[in-house]
Design an enzyme around this catalytic site. Structure first.
Site, PDB file in Angstrom:
ATOM      1  N   ARG A  36       0.610  -1.076  -0.013  1.00  0.00           N
ATOM      2  CA  ARG A  36      -0.072  -0.087  -0.116  1.00  0.00           C
ATOM      3  C   ARG A  36       0.895   1.212  -0.008  1.00  0.00           C
ATOM      4  O   ARG A  36       0.383   2.417  -0.459  1.00  0.00           O
ATOM      5  CB  ARG A  36      -1.009  -0.041   1.351  1.00  0.00           C
ATOM      6  N   ILE A  62      -7.947   7.464  -0.764  1.00  0.00           N
ATOM      7  CA  ILE A  62      -7.543   5.801  -0.685  1.00  0.00           C
ATOM      8  C   ILE A  62      -8.179   5.203   0.345  1.00  0.00           C
ATOM      9  O   ILE A  62      -8.103   5.775   1.510  1.00  0.00           O
ATOM     10  CB  ILE A  62      -6.082   5.527  -0.891  1.00  0.00           C
ATOM     11  N   SER A  63      -8.999   4.175   0.153  1.00  0.00           N
ATOM     12  CA  SER A  63      -9.973   3.756   1.223  1.00  0.00           C
ATOM     13  C   SER A  63      -8.901   2.988   2.282  1.00  0.00           C
ATOM     14  O   SER A  63      -7.706   2.371   1.919  1.00  0.00           O
ATOM     15  CB  SER A  63     -10.823   2.540   0.566  1.00  0.00           C
ATOM     16  N   GLN A  64      -9.537   2.502   3.356  1.00  0.00           N
ATOM     17  CA  GLN A  64      -8.787   1.897   4.574  1.00  0.00           C
ATOM     18  C   GLN A  64      -8.677   0.494   4.053  1.00  0.00           C
ATOM     19  O   GLN A  64      -9.602  -0.056   3.397  1.00  0.00           O
ATOM     20  CB  GLN A  64      -9.424   2.255   5.754  1.00  0.00           C
ATOM     21  N   PHE A 205     -18.041   6.578   1.714  1.00  0.00           N
ATOM     22  CA  PHE A 205     -17.313   6.810   0.466  1.00  0.00           C
ATOM     23  C   PHE A 205     -17.706   7.973  -0.093  1.00  0.00           C
ATOM     24  O   PHE A 205     -18.695   8.658   0.237  1.00  0.00           O
ATOM     25  CB  PHE A 205     -17.746   5.705  -0.580  1.00  0.00           C
TER      26      PHE A 205
END
Length: 215
Positions: A36, A62-64, A205
């Site tokens: 990541r 950027i999503s967890q 989101f």
């Protein structure tokens, strides 16, 4: 020493994922392979391995990692699948999917994000990803139908054009709800007679926006 630090960081990262419900061995292996840290730059780079969303250019995030893992797990991918991802963002989710399926098509409305993600895919040797600038709410009709569709932006309802591009027997995972409120992650299965919906968990989101971005 650096290798020891990297190894410990990876172990902590995978532990975080498991503790939050990511248990599919294939998904965990794919997320172990994709660093990541490659997808988080600038002042937030040191937070790349924390289980939290982080800002990226164009007002996106950027999503967890645990949410990436849970969404990927919910897709129930197979190695021969072709997947459409709506919302390329940093490219991290597409990179994780690339290790699980035959082909990933990923679209974003922001040209800068697509250009930067494609350069990263090329550098990492992820040759089964195609990234392009497009209005994700309309999908990619020229490449449809898809075995799996993953939407990484929230819609008020699962978008009709995307449902239409899902194969019989296919699965779509999409956050649904108002953009300024908590949303629900939905899994849609397309059967011979229509669509079945499962609610998976609460998420948050950025909104799915029609049209192309200015950057």
């Amino acid at each position: 020493m650096e290798d020891d630090d990297a190894s410990e960081r990876k172990m902590r990262f995978l532990f975080q994922l498991r503790s939050r419900g990511v248990t599919d061995p294939r998904v965990l292996a794919a997320m172990e392979r994709i660093d990541r840290g490659e997808f988080v730059r600038g002042q937030f780079a040191e937070r790349a391995y924390d289980d939290m969303p982080l800002p990226i250019p164009c007002g996106q995030t950027i999503s967890q990692p645990s949410v990436v893992g849970l969404m990927t797990q919910a897709l129930e991918t197979g190695p021969r699948d072709t997947v459409l991802e709506v919302g390329t963002g940093s490219g991290y989710q597409a990179a994780v999917l690339s290790g699980l399926v035959r082909r990933v098509y990923t679209v974003d409305r922001h040209r800068r994000l697509v250009t930067e993600a494609q350069a990263l895919f090329d550098r990492l040797g992820l040759t089964n990803i195609t990234a392009q600038v497009a209005d994700g709410s309309r999908g990619l009709p020229d490449q449809a139908p898809f075995d799996r569709i993953l939407v990484t932006a929230a819609a008020e309802d699962p978008p009709g054009p995307l449902l239409a591009q899902l194969k019989i027997g296919g699965i779509m995972v999409v956050p649904v709800g108002q953009s300024d409120a908590v949303q629900t992650l939905i899994r849609v299965r397309r059967g011979e007679d229509g669509f079945d919906y499962d609610e998976l968990r609460q998420v948050r989101f950025v909104p799915l926006v029609e049209g192309l971005g200015q950057t």
